[in-house]
Design a protein around this motif. Structure first.
Motif, PDB file in Angstrom:
ATOM      1  N   ARG A  81      -7.741  -9.484  -1.153  1.00  0.00           N
ATOM      2  CA  ARG A  81      -6.941 -10.006  -2.316  1.00  0.00           C
ATOM      3  C   ARG A  81      -6.907 -11.627  -2.311  1.00  0.00           C
ATOM      4  N   SER A  82      -7.503 -12.278  -3.269  1.00  0.00           N
ATOM      5  CA  SER A  82      -7.629 -13.669  -3.440  1.00  0.00           C
ATOM      6  C   SER A  82      -6.083 -14.333  -3.669  1.00  0.00           C
ATOM      7  N   GLU A  83      -5.954 -15.310  -3.125  1.00  0.00           N
ATOM      8  CA  GLU A  83      -4.490 -15.835  -3.413  1.00  0.00           C
ATOM      9  C   GLU A  83      -4.301 -15.906  -4.978  1.00  0.00           C
ATOM     10  N   VAL A  84      -3.027 -15.565  -5.032  1.00  0.00           N
ATOM     11  CA  VAL A  84      -2.435 -15.454  -6.329  1.00  0.00           C
ATOM     12  C   VAL A  84      -1.196 -16.573  -6.527  1.00  0.00           C
ATOM     13  N   ARG A  85      -1.117 -17.375  -7.658  1.00  0.00           N
ATOM     14  CA  ARG A  85      -0.077 -18.217  -7.719  1.00  0.00           C
ATOM     15  C   ARG A  85       0.301 -18.026  -9.328  1.00  0.00           C
ATOM     16  N   ILE A  86       1.667 -17.827  -9.163  1.00  0.00           N
ATOM     17  CA  ILE A  86       2.569 -17.535 -10.289  1.00  0.00           C
ATOM     18  C   ILE A  86       3.419 -18.757 -10.723  1.00  0.00           C
ATOM     19  N   THR A  87       3.276 -19.464 -11.727  1.00  0.00           N
ATOM     20  CA  THR A  87       4.110 -20.520 -12.091  1.00  0.00           C
ATOM     21  C   THR A  87       5.454 -19.773 -12.991  1.00  0.00           C
ATOM     22  N   ARG A  88       6.558 -20.202 -12.565  1.00  0.00           N
ATOM     23  CA  ARG A  88       7.916 -19.546 -13.046  1.00  0.00           C
ATOM     24  C   ARG A  88       8.426 -20.493 -14.283  1.00  0.00           C
ATOM     25  N   PRO A  89       9.105 -20.199 -14.878  1.00  0.00           N
ATOM     26  CA  PRO A  89       9.542 -21.029 -16.079  1.00  0.00           C
ATOM     27  C   PRO A  89      10.197 -22.172 -15.731  1.00  0.00           C
ATOM     28  N   ASP A  90      10.862 -22.301 -14.272  1.00  0.00           N
ATOM     29  CA  ASP A  90      11.448 -23.292 -13.785  1.00  0.00           C
ATOM     30  C   ASP A  90      10.412 -24.162 -13.389  1.00  0.00           C
ATOM     31  N   GLN A  91       9.187 -24.024 -13.248  1.00  0.00           N
ATOM     32  CA  GLN A  91       8.015 -24.766 -12.816  1.00  0.00           C
ATOM     33  C   GLN A  91       7.979 -24.583 -11.230  1.00  0.00           C
ATOM     34  N   SER A  92       8.765 -23.728 -10.446  1.00  0.00           N
ATOM     35  CA  SER A  92       8.345 -23.341  -9.184  1.00  0.00           C
ATOM     36  C   SER A  92       7.551 -22.536  -9.184  1.00  0.00           C
ATOM     37  N   ILE A  93       6.398 -22.324  -7.939  1.00  0.00           N
ATOM     38  CA  ILE A  93       5.349 -21.538  -7.886  1.00  0.00           C
ATOM     39  C   ILE A  93       5.489 -20.423  -6.929  1.00  0.00           C
ATOM     40  N   VAL A  94       5.226 -19.209  -7.201  1.00  0.00           N
ATOM     41  CA  VAL A  94       5.221 -18.209  -6.111  1.00  0.00           C
ATOM     42  C   VAL A  94       3.825 -17.995  -5.691  1.00  0.00           C
ATOM     43  N   VAL A  95       3.692 -17.969  -4.490  1.00  0.00           N
ATOM     44  CA  VAL A  95       2.303 -18.029  -3.755  1.00  0.00           C
ATOM     45  C   VAL A  95       2.172 -16.788  -3.184  1.00  0.00           C
ATOM     46  N   HIS A  96       1.313 -15.872  -3.512  1.00  0.00           N
ATOM     47  CA  HIS A  96       0.854 -14.708  -2.696  1.00  0.00           C
ATOM     48  C   HIS A  96      -0.387 -15.102  -2.136  1.00  0.00           C
ATOM     49  N   PRO A  97      -0.210 -15.371  -0.451  1.00  0.00           N
ATOM     50  CA  PRO A  97      -1.623 -15.640  -0.087  1.00  0.00           C
ATOM     51  C   PRO A  97      -2.675 -14.671  -0.086  1.00  0.00           C
ATOM     52  N   SER A  98      -3.863 -15.059   0.101  1.00  0.00           N
ATOM     53  CA  SER A  98      -4.959 -14.143   0.097  1.00  0.00           C
ATOM     54  C   SER A  98      -5.092 -13.490   1.650  1.00  0.00           C
ATOM     55  N   PHE A  99      -5.587 -12.116   1.462  1.00  0.00           N
ATOM     56  CA  PHE A  99      -5.727 -11.328   2.858  1.00  0.00           C
ATOM     57  C   PHE A  99      -6.964 -10.530   2.761  1.00  0.00           C
ATOM     58  N   ASP A 100      -7.395 -10.091   3.941  1.00  0.00           N
ATOM     59  CA  ASP A 100      -8.248  -8.988   3.763  1.00  0.00           C
ATOM     60  C   ASP A 100      -7.563  -8.007   4.765  1.00  0.00           C
ATOM     61  N   ARG A 101      -7.879  -6.676   4.494  1.00  0.00           N
ATOM     62  CA  ARG A 101      -7.190  -5.686   5.500  1.00  0.00           C
ATOM     63  C   ARG A 101      -8.258  -4.653   5.332  1.00  0.00           C
ATOM     64  N   VAL A 102      -8.316  -4.082   6.656  1.00  0.00           N
ATOM     65  CA  VAL A 102      -9.312  -3.184   6.862  1.00  0.00           C
ATOM     66  C   VAL A 102      -8.432  -1.962   7.586  1.00  0.00           C
ATOM     67  N   ARG A 103      -8.751  -0.671   7.246  1.00  0.00           N
ATOM     68  CA  ARG A 103      -7.873   0.358   7.805  1.00  0.00           C
ATOM     69  C   ARG A 103      -8.807   1.580   8.049  1.00  0.00           C
ATOM     70  N   VAL A 104      -8.729   2.045   9.258  1.00  0.00           N
ATOM     71  CA  VAL A 104      -9.591   2.997   9.816  1.00  0.00           C
ATOM     72  C   VAL A 104      -8.693   4.169   9.952  1.00  0.00           C
ATOM     73  N   GLU A 105      -8.831   5.176   9.168  1.00  0.00           N
ATOM     74  CA  GLU A 105      -8.298   6.528   9.875  1.00  0.00           C
ATOM     75  C   GLU A 105      -8.921   7.321  10.857  1.00  0.00           C
ATOM     76  N   PRO A 106      -8.112   8.183  11.598  1.00  0.00           N
ATOM     77  CA  PRO A 106      -8.847   8.736  12.713  1.00  0.00           C
ATOM     78  C   PRO A 106      -9.651   9.842  11.838  1.00  0.00           C
ATOM     79  N   PRO A 107     -10.609  10.640  12.562  1.00  0.00           N
ATOM     80  CA  PRO A 107     -11.467  11.382  11.991  1.00  0.00           C
ATOM     81  C   PRO A 107     -10.768  12.795  12.052  1.00  0.00           C
ATOM     82  N   ASN A 108      -9.989  12.928  11.073  1.00  0.00           N
ATOM     83  CA  ASN A 108      -9.146  14.117  10.752  1.00  0.00           C
ATOM     84  C   ASN A 108      -9.502  15.075   9.639  1.00  0.00           C
ATOM     85  N   MET A 109     -10.868  14.967   9.353  1.00  0.00           N
ATOM     86  CA  MET A 109     -11.406  15.894   8.661  1.00  0.00           C
ATOM     87  C   MET A 109     -12.452  16.652   9.119  1.00  0.00           C
ATOM     88  N   PRO A 110     -12.308  17.791   9.814  1.00  0.00           N
ATOM     89  CA  PRO A 110     -13.407  18.538  10.362  1.00  0.00           C
ATOM     90  C   PRO A 110     -14.438  18.989   9.380  1.00  0.00           C
TER      91      PRO A 110
END
Lengths: 193, 190
Positions: B115-144
């Motif tokens: 996810r890239s960083e997302v910045r949302i400017t609110r009506p009162d000109q404050s800015i909500v920042v959702h930082p970027s991140f990378d996430r890797v998830r490895v499930e166990p081999p649970n499908m015979p």
């Protein structure tokens, strides 16, 4: 020994699964501050011209705003109800505690055809001391009202949205995206406990 | 279950009778595979497709270890989802150009989210920042998974492989996976 480490590690990962890279917490960069040069006669009630001016004369306020009248008869006149507008209250030090919602004393006179929608939708957002949502710590408390046409001064308590009153408010702003043509006048803004 | 074991033993016995005329696979094989997975008992009907590499380590003429990973699509989210497979490959019948094998192993899911960083400017000109991140998830081999594979040697260093497998698991329910791939031997098929 070293040769065995890699396959053993791979087998451990495969058999247990793994997860890397947690989602970092969101945060807020504060907007402009609005200091209050006056202290309201009644706490958390903005009624006089000087008190209402705090809401309209700052860098955040926008729209076709004008202050009319004097003393406690003064009111904010929003000439173009069809355009976005916003009035921003002062920074509250200390925060106002135990607030349930925002009350407006208003007149709304639409100038659209009688067959059209006659209402005006307003929202009050409050920056709070503690999070109002567990799932979104950056969320502001929001309350809403759909104003009906009124030629005489009328009070309305905005309906809380997804927050659980009471809240401790650091500042508040009232705004609308604009919709119907008409003139909105706000005579008083107050916090309801 | 007993019937399945007996069938496998019979197939292995049949395989041993023709070992004399077989070729030897390269020690390492690298393949590009495309597959289709169709859940049968899970909610459906729908089919997902996979594409990715596969590595086969032939420990002997009669035992191979296959490791594969396939990017699967379509996906209902912005994540990249992949299926990894780890399975044993046991040749049942081998001729000069064709090898029929039994495969058995397990599969698991891998997902990657960016996810890239997302910045949302609110009506009162404050800015909500959702930082970027990378996430890797490895499930166990649970499908015979169990199935068969057919490799057809088309060149000294190349073969075409076909496989069909049944997969079981929480994510797949019961699913059928069919795959075709081009295999390159690191060493020649003899």
């Amino acid at each position: 020994m070293t040769r065995a480490v890699v396959p053993v590690a791979a087998i451990l990962i495969l058999t247990t699964g793994c997860r890397t890279g947690e989602e970092p917490a969101s945060y807020v960069i504060a907007g402009p501050t609005v200091p209050s040069p006056v202290t309201p006669l009644t706490a958390d009630v903005w009624d006089s011209r000087e008190e209402l001016a705090v809401w309209t004369e700052n860098v955040v306020a926008r729209g076709t705003l004008a202050l009319e009248g004097t003393g406690t008869d003064a009111f904010i006149r929003i000439e173009r109800g069809d355009q976005p507008w916003l009035v921003r209250g002062p920074d509250l030090t200390p925060p106002s505690a135990g607030v349930r919602t925002v009350r407006l004393r208003y007149r709304w006179q639409p100038s659209v055809a009688p067959s059209a929608t006659q209402t005006h939708f307003v929202t009050a957002n409050c920056e709070t001391v503690t999070s109002v949502h567990s799932f979104d710590p950056t969320a502001q408390a929001a309350a809403h009202a759909t104003l009906q046409p009124q030629s005489s001064w009328t009070e309305v308590d905005l309906t809380p949205g997804q927050y659980r009153p009471p809240i401790d408010v650091k500042y508040c702003y009232v705004h609308s995206q604009g919709a119907n043509r008409g003139v909105l006048e706000i005579d008083r803004i107050e916090f309801v406990r | 279950m007993t019937r399945l074991v007996l069938t496998v033993l019979l197939l292995l016995a049949a395989a041993s009778s023709v070992r004399a005329q077989q070729s030897t696979p390269p020690r390492l094989e690298l393949a590009a595979t495309i597959s289709g997975i169709a859940p049968i008992l899970a909610e459906g009907p729908y089919i997902v497709f996979g594409v990715g590499p596969r590595l086969t380590v032939n420990a002997s003429r009669w035992l191979g270890l296959e490791l594969g990973i396939e990017k699967i699509s379509p996906s209902e989210s912005s994540r990249i989802n992949a299926l990894y497979t780890t399975q044993l490959k046991i040749p049942l019948r081998r001729t000069a150009t064709k090898t029929l094998s039994l495969t058995a192993g397990a599969a698991g899911l891998v997902s990657f989210q960016h996810r890239s960083e997302v910045r949302i400017t609110r009506p009162d000109q404050s800015i909500v920042v959702h930082p970027s991140f990378d996430r890797v998830r490895v499930e166990p081999p649970n499908m015979p998974m169990v199935g068969i594979a057919q490799d057809v040697v088309t060149h000294r260093h190349a073969a075409v492989s076909f496989s069909a497998q049944a997969m079981f698991g929480e994510a797949a329910g019961l699913a059928v996976r069919g795959a075709v791939g081009i295999t390159f031997g690191l060493g020649s098929y003899r």
